[in-house]
Enzyme design. Structure first.
Site, PDB file in Angstrom:
ATOM      1  N   ASP A 124      70.848  12.672   2.491  1.00 38.80           N
ATOM      2  CA  ASP A 124      69.471  12.267   2.420  1.00 38.80           C
ATOM      3  C   ASP A 124      68.815  12.326   1.297  1.00 38.80           C
ATOM      4  OD1 ASP A 124      70.194  12.002   5.188  1.00 38.80           O
ATOM      5  OD2 ASP A 124      69.324  13.923   5.783  1.00 38.80           O
ATOM      6  N   GLY A 182      73.195  13.627   8.502  1.00 35.04           N
ATOM      7  CA  GLY A 182      74.164  12.776   9.325  1.00 35.04           C
ATOM      8  C   GLY A 182      74.063  13.554  10.486  1.00 35.04           C
ATOM      9  N   GLY A 205      60.851  18.038  23.135  1.00 36.51           N
ATOM     10  CA  GLY A 205      60.211  18.707  22.172  1.00 36.51           C
ATOM     11  C   GLY A 205      59.630  20.248  22.543  1.00 36.51           C
ATOM     12  N   GLY A 224      66.990  18.865  17.442  1.00 37.67           N
ATOM     13  CA  GLY A 224      67.665  18.148  18.502  1.00 37.67           C
ATOM     14  C   GLY A 224      69.175  18.498  18.115  1.00 37.67           C
ATOM     15  N   ASP A 225      69.432  18.271  16.725  1.00 40.33           N
ATOM     16  CA  ASP A 225      71.079  18.745  16.436  1.00 40.33           C
ATOM     17  C   ASP A 225      71.447  20.108  16.475  1.00 40.33           C
ATOM     18  OD1 ASP A 225      71.215  15.912  15.735  1.00 40.33           O
ATOM     19  OD2 ASP A 225      70.913  16.098  13.649  1.00 40.33           O
TER      20      ASP A 225
HETATM   21  P1  ADP Z   1      64.663  15.404  18.798  1.00 37.90           P
HETATM   22  O1  ADP Z   1      64.249  15.949  17.684  1.00 37.90           O
HETATM   23  O2  ADP Z   1      66.185  15.067  18.951  1.00 37.90           O
HETATM   24  O3  ADP Z   1      63.719  14.226  19.274  1.00 37.90           O
HETATM   25  P2  ADP Z   1      63.131  17.122  20.528  1.00 37.90           P
HETATM   26  O4  ADP Z   1      61.983  16.830  19.847  1.00 37.90           O
HETATM   27  O5  ADP Z   1      63.138  16.987  21.896  1.00 37.90           O
HETATM   28  O6  ADP Z   1      64.441  16.368  20.176  1.00 37.90           O
HETATM   29  O7  ADP Z   1      63.541  18.598  20.220  1.00 37.90           O
HETATM   30  C1  ADP Z   1      64.698  19.249  20.413  1.00 37.90           C
HETATM   31  C2  ADP Z   1      64.548  20.802  20.747  1.00 37.90           C
HETATM   32  O8  ADP Z   1      64.158  21.347  19.732  1.00 37.90           O
HETATM   33  C3  ADP Z   1      63.622  20.830  21.959  1.00 37.90           C
HETATM   34  O9  ADP Z   1      64.168  20.769  23.399  1.00 37.90           O
HETATM   35  C4  ADP Z   1      63.362  22.436  21.752  1.00 37.90           C
HETATM   36  O10 ADP Z   1      64.198  23.246  22.167  1.00 37.90           O
HETATM   37  C5  ADP Z   1      63.243  22.468  20.217  1.00 37.90           C
HETATM   38  N1  ADP Z   1      61.856  22.031  19.623  1.00 37.90           N
HETATM   39  C6  ADP Z   1      61.352  20.958  19.240  1.00 37.90           C
HETATM   40  N2  ADP Z   1      60.034  20.826  18.896  1.00 37.90           N
HETATM   41  C7  ADP Z   1      59.814  22.164  19.170  1.00 37.90           C
HETATM   42  C8  ADP Z   1      58.464  22.833  18.919  1.00 37.90           C
HETATM   43  N3  ADP Z   1      57.405  22.304  18.352  1.00 37.90           N
HETATM   44  N4  ADP Z   1      58.547  24.297  19.176  1.00 37.90           N
HETATM   45  C9  ADP Z   1      59.435  24.849  19.645  1.00 37.90           C
HETATM   46  N5  ADP Z   1      60.544  24.269  19.992  1.00 37.90           N
HETATM   47  C10 ADP Z   1      60.867  23.034  19.603  1.00 37.90           C
END
Ligand code: ADP
Length: 357
Positions: free
Chosen positions: A27, A53, A267, A298-299
């Site tokens: 990246d 990645g 999230g 998410g990863d």
């Molecule tokens: P992606 O990044 O793949 O879109 P998410 O935004 O759903 O996935 O975030 C994945 C996981 O990371 C969530 O299910 C949660 O466990 C954690 N997470 C993400 N954002 C936050 C936050 N603001 N506070 C606490 N945990 C978070």
């Protein structure tokens, strides 16, 4: 960083094994007050070059989640991927990041036909750090990763069959479908699949490939697109408000595609889980004082959850019996992802398990 010489598990127990088959990227993140117009040259604020990645991030998350202490790694983690031959960024950045996280890199192909995948990311400071991203898939879409037979041959070179294979959406769709069909087939002693369809392929995933997936992990956008895909509808884009509620979406994957465990990450709200046997609920996210950077959250979640499932399967139990452990595993993966969002960067923001005690 940890000492990567793990102690061994007792001879009676089979050491759990996870193989991540996926993308590796470098990246290049440039922060700039604003984006240059056509033909314009602008002085930017900073350039950060880092390892990334989704495949690599999830491999690091699997590796780090298996370090129960600085010297004990209770799960074997291997990565099957590809980079450009003798890429200095691979040897100085990606490979050390993977290996210090306990990931075996011997099945990462050094491609002579393609360069290491890259993401050029422009972060525009004037508009709140909005990202513009250009991805060149490079070796992620060539050579080894475009050939299911060669990937399966690479897997056979390991002394034992993995308990879990982790897949995402950054390698060719044809490879992903081939691997899903192979592992999701009814043959008992094959690895179970943890599939994170991110990004969702524009052509979707046919039911025939998805059917029988052990664990399907999607965010709020991906779940809407995948739900369309299993109905044979175009995947399309998702705008806010397009989504049905998780409790309406999740059962479709059990009913239509025989998926064992569906996880929808929400999230900060946490994760909605649902199992084929009818268990479901929300495991709330961990409240954090300040969100610094959600890259790789998410990863991190995927890697921590995959590790929990691998440990369980290595005891000889079936995926259907994981129901009792699911909330604990989601909760731990939420905690790890919450730590990740409080740190800057991708791979370097993923916590080691011993850091979370
Ligand atoms: P992606 O990044 O793949 O879109 P998410 O935004 O759903 O996935 O975030 C994945 C996981 O990371 C969530 O299910 C949660 O466990 C954690 N997470 C993400 N954002 C936050 C936050 N603001 N506070 C606490 N945990 C978070």
């Amino acid at each position: 960083m940890s000492n990567t010489t793990p102690t061994t598990t007792p001879p009676s127990a089979k050491k759990p094994q996870i193989t991540i088959i996926g993308s590796l990227n470098i990246d290049f993140v440039t922060a700039t007050p604003r984006c240059p117009g056509p033909g314009e040259t602008l002085t930017a604020t900073s350039l950060t070059v880092s390892a990334g990645g989704k495949g690599g991030n999830q491999a690091v998350a699997c590796g780090r989640s298996s370090f129960t202490s600085q010297t004990t790694q209770d799960v074997s983690v291997n990565m099957i991927g590809a980079v450009g031959a003798e890429d200095p960024y691979y040897t100085t950045l990606l490979q050390p990041a993977l290996e210090k996280s306990g990931v075996d890199t011997k099945s990462i192909e050094q491609s002579t036909v393609a360069q290491t995948g890259s993401a050029s990311i422009i972060v525009e400071e004037a508009i709140g750090g909005e990202n513009r991203i250009l991805v060149v898939p490079g070796a992620n879409h060539a050579g080894l990763l475009s050939d299911v037979g060669n990937i399966l041959a690479a897997l056979e070179r390991y002394p034992s069959t993995p308990d879990i294979v982790v897949l995402q959406g950054e390698i060719p769709r044809s490879t992903t479908l081939g691997l899903l069909e192979y592992f999701n087939g009814s043959v008992e002693d094959r690895a179970k699949v943890v599939f994170n369809p991110a990004p969702v392929f524009p052509e979707g995933i046919p039911l025939s490939a998805l059917r029988g997936t052990a664990v399907l992990i999607m965010n709020e956008t991906e779940v809407v697109q995948m739900a369309r895909s299993i109905e044979g509808l175009p995947v399309g884009d998702v705008v806010e408000g397009d989504g049905l509620r998780p409790e309406e979406l999740a059962p479709r994957f059990h009913e239509r595609a025989d998926v064992e465990i569906v996880l929808i990450t929400l999230g900060a709200k946490g994760v909605y889980f649902s199992t084929k046997s009818g268990r479901s609920g929300l495991v709330a996210g961990v409240k954090v004082a300040k969100v610094v950077d959600t890259t790789a959250a998410g990863d991190t979640f995927v890697g921590y959850f995959a590790t929990a499932v691998a440990r369980f399967l290595a005891t000889g139990q079936s995926i259907g019996a994981f129901d009792d452990g699911i909330e604990g595993a989601v909760s731990k993966a939420n905690s790890a992802a919450a730590m990740c969002v409080q740190r800057r960067g991708a791979m370097q923001s993923i916590p080691f398990a011993y850091d979370m005690e």
